[in-house]
Design an enzyme around this catalytic site. Structure first.
Site, short mmCIF file in Angstrom:
data_model
loop_
_atom_site.label_atom_id
_atom_site.label_comp_id
_atom_site.label_asym_id
_atom_site.label_seq_id
_atom_site.Cartn_x
_atom_site.Cartn_y
_atom_site.Cartn_z
N LYS A 146 97.40 31.11 85.07
CA LYS A 146 98.12 30.73 86.30
C LYS A 146 97.24 29.91 87.22
CE LYS A 146 102.12 33.54 86.21
NZ LYS A 146 103.06 34.45 86.80
N LYS A 158 104.34 31.16 75.33
CA LYS A 158 105.34 32.18 75.70
C LYS A 158 106.50 31.56 76.48
CE LYS A 158 104.92 34.76 79.35
NZ LYS A 158 105.31 35.75 80.36
N LYS A 192 109.90 32.22 82.77
CA LYS A 192 110.96 31.83 83.70
C LYS A 192 110.53 30.68 84.61
CE LYS A 192 110.75 36.22 85.78
NZ LYS A 192 109.37 36.64 86.06
N1 AQP Z 1 108.47 35.57 76.65
C1 AQP Z 1 108.48 36.89 76.81
N2 AQP Z 1 108.69 37.69 75.75
C2 AQP Z 1 108.72 39.05 75.90
N3 AQP Z 1 108.54 39.67 77.09
C3 AQP Z 1 108.33 38.89 78.17
N4 AQP Z 1 108.13 39.18 79.48
C4 AQP Z 1 107.96 38.03 80.17
N5 AQP Z 1 108.07 36.98 79.35
C5 AQP Z 1 108.29 37.48 78.10
C6 AQP Z 1 108.13 40.53 80.02
O1 AQP Z 1 109.11 40.58 81.06
C7 AQP Z 1 108.67 41.53 82.04
C8 AQP Z 1 108.80 40.93 83.40
O2 AQP Z 1 107.90 39.84 83.49
P1 AQP Z 1 107.36 39.43 84.94
O3 AQP Z 1 108.51 39.06 85.78
O4 AQP Z 1 106.51 40.54 85.43
O5 AQP Z 1 106.44 38.20 84.78
P2 AQP Z 1 105.77 37.49 83.57
O6 AQP Z 1 105.26 38.46 82.57
O7 AQP Z 1 104.74 36.54 84.14
O8 AQP Z 1 107.04 36.72 83.00
P3 AQP Z 1 107.43 35.21 83.10
O9 AQP Z 1 108.85 35.10 82.68
O10 AQP Z 1 106.43 34.41 82.33
O11 AQP Z 1 107.34 34.90 84.65
P4 AQP Z 1 106.53 33.76 85.41
O12 AQP Z 1 106.95 32.46 84.77
O13 AQP Z 1 106.96 33.89 86.85
O14 AQP Z 1 105.08 34.07 85.22
C9 AQP Z 1 107.24 41.92 81.68
O15 AQP Z 1 107.25 43.19 81.04
C10 AQP Z 1 106.81 40.86 80.72
O16 AQP Z 1 105.84 41.31 79.79
#
Ligand code: AQP
Length: 333
Positions: A115, A197, A200
């Site tokens: 990040k 990965k 969002k």
């Molecule tokens: N691609 C993924 N596959 C499986 N699990 C995923 N998670 C996120 N992306 C995937 C799981 O979703 C939960 C919530 O995630 P988060 O909101 O805490 O943030 P994150 O892990 O940083 O997810 P994002 O979607 O990648 O968000 P941004 O883009 O804002 O950083 C967690 O349990 C995560 O493991």
């Protein structure tokens, strides 16, 4: 704390529209804990501001994430559903745990490295100490299990280290939590770059299938998914794109990888991508229907937030007070 009922805790950031990665890797699995665990599922808005957010979007997504929890089957009578910033103890315990966390430990966190590259103009202290706030989230509820996707495993492991360190100095303070990952679907990959990965916050919306995408959009995105020049549907090293699509198909249908290879024998990638799009759209349709219904009653959502925050705060206050006493803070009534 709950007459020996084990505790499950997890959270999702309202930092973008939720993806099928968030759904398959995390939220879809939350409900399976409701019968045997005391469950706390939080919308972690304080985590979301480690990256700049547009206030109106953050507000809207906070409601939407709570509505999605319920639309994905989390019954608020069986699960405590709430918003992180409504329970002040999260931020307060995070400060205390900061004093038990090493700079070197935080520097090694993969998500911080990723990040801070992605947001090079805003490498703030919150981005760095994000895992400490996450440790506070988890430890406040004396959590036994944390259902998460693979990307969050490292943070739960750090949480365990912090809790063990604290317990070694002040015995019997925290329950040591275990990360729980889905056997399949714990890391859904981007449709545009299957070595990355699905996230969002990805700027390429074609790389991501959102839980709320309509049927045509879902099918179009899967049709365009990056694969390889091979033609047969088989799971193998180096076929990241097709492996990802097979995983998604497998989690939505419950079929094994071998079943899928047999089902699509002699058929091409085009047919398979269409099938993945269709099962995904079929599975998300009822979630989208329920979501619309929950979103149409904002007063009810707010009442739910309030009830959840009261339930969570009751438990959080007890843990925080225990920690403060152990540290030697003067308690006044
Ligand atoms: N691609 C993924 N596959 C499986 N699990 C995923 N998670 C996120 N992306 C995937 C799981 O979703 C939960 C919530 O995630 P988060 O909101 O805490 O943030 P994150 O892990 O940083 O997810 P994002 O979607 O990648 O968000 P941004 O883009 O804002 O950083 C967690 O349990 C995560 O493991």
């Amino acid at each position: 704390m709950f007459q020996n009922t084990p505790v499950s805790f997890s959270g999702v950031q309202p930092s973008g529209n939720l993806t099928i990665g968030n759904y398959l890797g995390a939220i879809k699995n939350f409900a399976s804990f409701s019968e045997q665990y005391k469950c706390f599922y939080c919308v972690v808005d304080e985590h979301a501001i480690t990256v700049r957010q547009v206030p109106a979007d953050l507000r809207r997504r906070t409601y939407e994430t709570l509505a999605l929890y319920m639309a994905c089957g989390l019954d608020p009578e069986k699960n405590t559903l709430y918003v992180q910033s409504h329970v002040k103890e999260h931020a307060e315990l995070a400060w205390l745990l900061n004093c038990f966390t090493g700079f070197g430990e935080l520097s090694r966190m993969t998500q911080f490295k990723d990040k801070s590259q992605k947001h090079a103009d805003n490498i703030n202290a919150g981005l760095f100490t994000y895992p400490v706030l996450m440790a506070a989230d988890i430890l406040l509820y004396q959590t036994d299990v944390v259902p998460v996707g693979i990307d969050q495993k490292q943070h739960v492991e750090l949480c365990r280290d912090i809790a063990n360190r604290f317990n070694a100095i002040y015995p019997d303070t925290f329950t040591i939590p275990e990360p729980i990952m889905a056997k399949s679907g714990a890391k859904i990959m981007s449709l545009a770059d299957p070595t990355k990965k699905m996230s969002k916050s990805d700027e390429n919306t074609n790389a991501v299938v959102y839980i709320l995408d309509d049927r045509d959009t879902i099918i179009r995105k899967f049709k365009r998914a990056v694969t390889d020049s091979d033609t047969c549907i088989r799971y193998a090293e180096g076929k990241d794109g097709i492996n990802n699509l097979m995983t998604i198909y497998s989690v939505f249908t419950g079929k094994t990888i071998e079943d899928i290879e047999r089902e699509f024998e002699g058929r091409g990638y085009g047919d398979f991508k269409m099938a993945v799009g269709e099962v995904c759209a079929d599975a998300l349709a009822p979630v989208q229907e329920k979501f619309k219904c929950f979103m149409s009653d904002k007063a009810q959502l707010e009442a739910q937030m309030k009830k959840g925050a009261e339930e969570a705060a009751y438990v959080a206050r007890r843990t925080l007070s225990k920690v403060q006493k152990k540290l030697g803070f003067v308690q006044i009534r």
